[in-house]
Design a protein around this motif. Structure first.
Motif, PDB file in Angstrom:
ATOM      1  N   TYR A  52      -5.912  -7.512   3.923  1.00  0.00           N
ATOM      2  CA  TYR A  52      -4.850  -8.512   3.820  1.00  0.00           C
ATOM      3  C   TYR A  52      -3.622  -8.150   4.640  1.00  0.00           C
ATOM      4  N   GLN A  53      -3.599  -6.926   5.196  1.00  0.00           N
ATOM      5  CA  GLN A  53      -2.498  -6.469   6.051  1.00  0.00           C
ATOM      6  C   GLN A  53      -1.148  -6.499   5.333  1.00  0.00           C
ATOM      7  N   VAL A  54      -1.166  -6.193   4.047  1.00  0.00           N
ATOM      8  CA  VAL A  54       0.069  -6.152   3.257  1.00  0.00           C
ATOM      9  C   VAL A  54       0.812  -4.857   3.565  1.00  0.00           C
ATOM     10  N   ARG A  55       2.084  -4.978   3.875  1.00  0.00           N
ATOM     11  CA  ARG A  55       2.934  -3.802   4.114  1.00  0.00           C
ATOM     12  C   ARG A  55       4.102  -3.748   3.129  1.00  0.00           C
ATOM     13  N   ASP A  56       4.068  -4.617   2.143  1.00  0.00           N
ATOM     14  CA  ASP A  56       5.084  -4.658   1.092  1.00  0.00           C
ATOM     15  C   ASP A  56       4.685  -3.631   0.031  1.00  0.00           C
ATOM     16  N   VAL A  57       5.429  -2.534  -0.036  1.00  0.00           N
ATOM     17  CA  VAL A  57       5.041  -1.418  -0.903  1.00  0.00           C
ATOM     18  C   VAL A  57       5.040  -1.821  -2.372  1.00  0.00           C
ATOM     19  N   ASP A  58       5.985  -2.650  -2.783  1.00  0.00           N
ATOM     20  CA  ASP A  58       6.004  -3.106  -4.182  1.00  0.00           C
ATOM     21  C   ASP A  58       4.687  -3.773  -4.561  1.00  0.00           C
ATOM     22  N   VAL A  59       4.139  -4.561  -3.666  1.00  0.00           N
ATOM     23  CA  VAL A  59       2.900  -5.291  -3.947  1.00  0.00           C
ATOM     24  C   VAL A  59       1.729  -4.318  -4.094  1.00  0.00           C
TER      25      VAL A  59
END
Length: 243
Positions: free
Chosen positions: A79-86
């Motif tokens: 998903y290429q998520v770079r939001d650390v909280d997520v």
């Protein structure tokens, strides 16, 4: 333990089958290498807490931590998520649902430990992480209602309000739904019955413009939902499961 040089591109269930939890942990370490030092510290802290809370939990044939690792790795890699909280919330998405008392500590007899458990997460990882975990935490089951119907209604309502919670939930669903063929025993049928009606709900939620994923990632998820539906249909249409 030695791992192949192509571990970073192996399908996660292949890593699970061949290398087990150590392989998934190494893949997680490879994925977080793209983050800065502070992010790696937070992600490692979340992983350590998840490992501690779920240390005695099993998921059919494997340690429960494997599921949490796959959810987090999928967020980062597919998903290429770079939001650390997520990603932190992905690692801890079952913590409050499964181990509220362990997180909350002593809260007194008859007191619901869930709010206190969420407060602990907020204190350690921030209010946004706690809010995301809350959004994907199932409510206490009402014995006067059908458990699966209550679950689907909760998912639809909570994800309607929080686009990033949708992203965590679809990674969780993919591991459970597409991964149903890696399950054994009665859980195969119960999982298909529980998750099949969620497919159109999740498809609509992911398709929304406010779901924070790139178009190519959404197309990947739609293909995964198609695959999950195909597997659920094969299970539920099997004559052996009609009685």
């Amino acid at each position: 333990m030695d791992f192949p040089s192509y571990l970073g591109t192996m399908p996660m269930h292949a890593i699970t089958e061949i290398h087990g939890e150590p392989g998934l942990l190494e893949r997680f370490r490879l994925e977080i290498g793209a983050f800065d030092a502070n992010a790696r510290r937070r992600l490692t802290e979340a992983l350590d807490l998840a490992a501690d809370l779920h240390r005695d939990d099993r998921r059919v044939r494997e340690p429960y931590l494997n599921h949490l690792l796959r959810v987090a790795i999928r967020l980062m890699h597919h998903y290429q998520v770079r939001d650390v909280d997520v990603i932190v919330a992905g690692l801890l998405h079952d913590a409050v649902e499964d181990h509220p008392a362990d997180l909350a500590g002593e809260v007194g007899d008859g007191v619901d430990p869930v709010p206190a458990a969420l407060a602990v997460l907020a204190d350690r990882f921030g209010h946004r992480v706690a809010r995301l975990v809350a959004a994907v935490t199932n409510p206490t089951w009402d014995p006067d209602r059908d458990r699966h119907v209550q679950y689907r209604e909760h998912v639809a309502a909570s994800l309607d309000r929080d686009p990033w919670a949708r992203v965590i939930k679809i990674s969780d669903f993919t591991d459970n739904g597409v991964g149903v063929i890696h399950t054994t025993g009665p859980k195969v049928l119960s999982s298909a019955r529980k998750y099949r009606p969620l497919v159109p709900i999740l498809r609509e939620l992911i398709a929304r413009p406010d779901t924070p994923l790139a178009p190519a990632v959404k197309e990947h998820i739609f293909a995964q939902l198609d695959l999950a539906e195909e597997r659920f249909r094969a299970i539920l249409d099997d004559p052996a499961h009609t009685h």
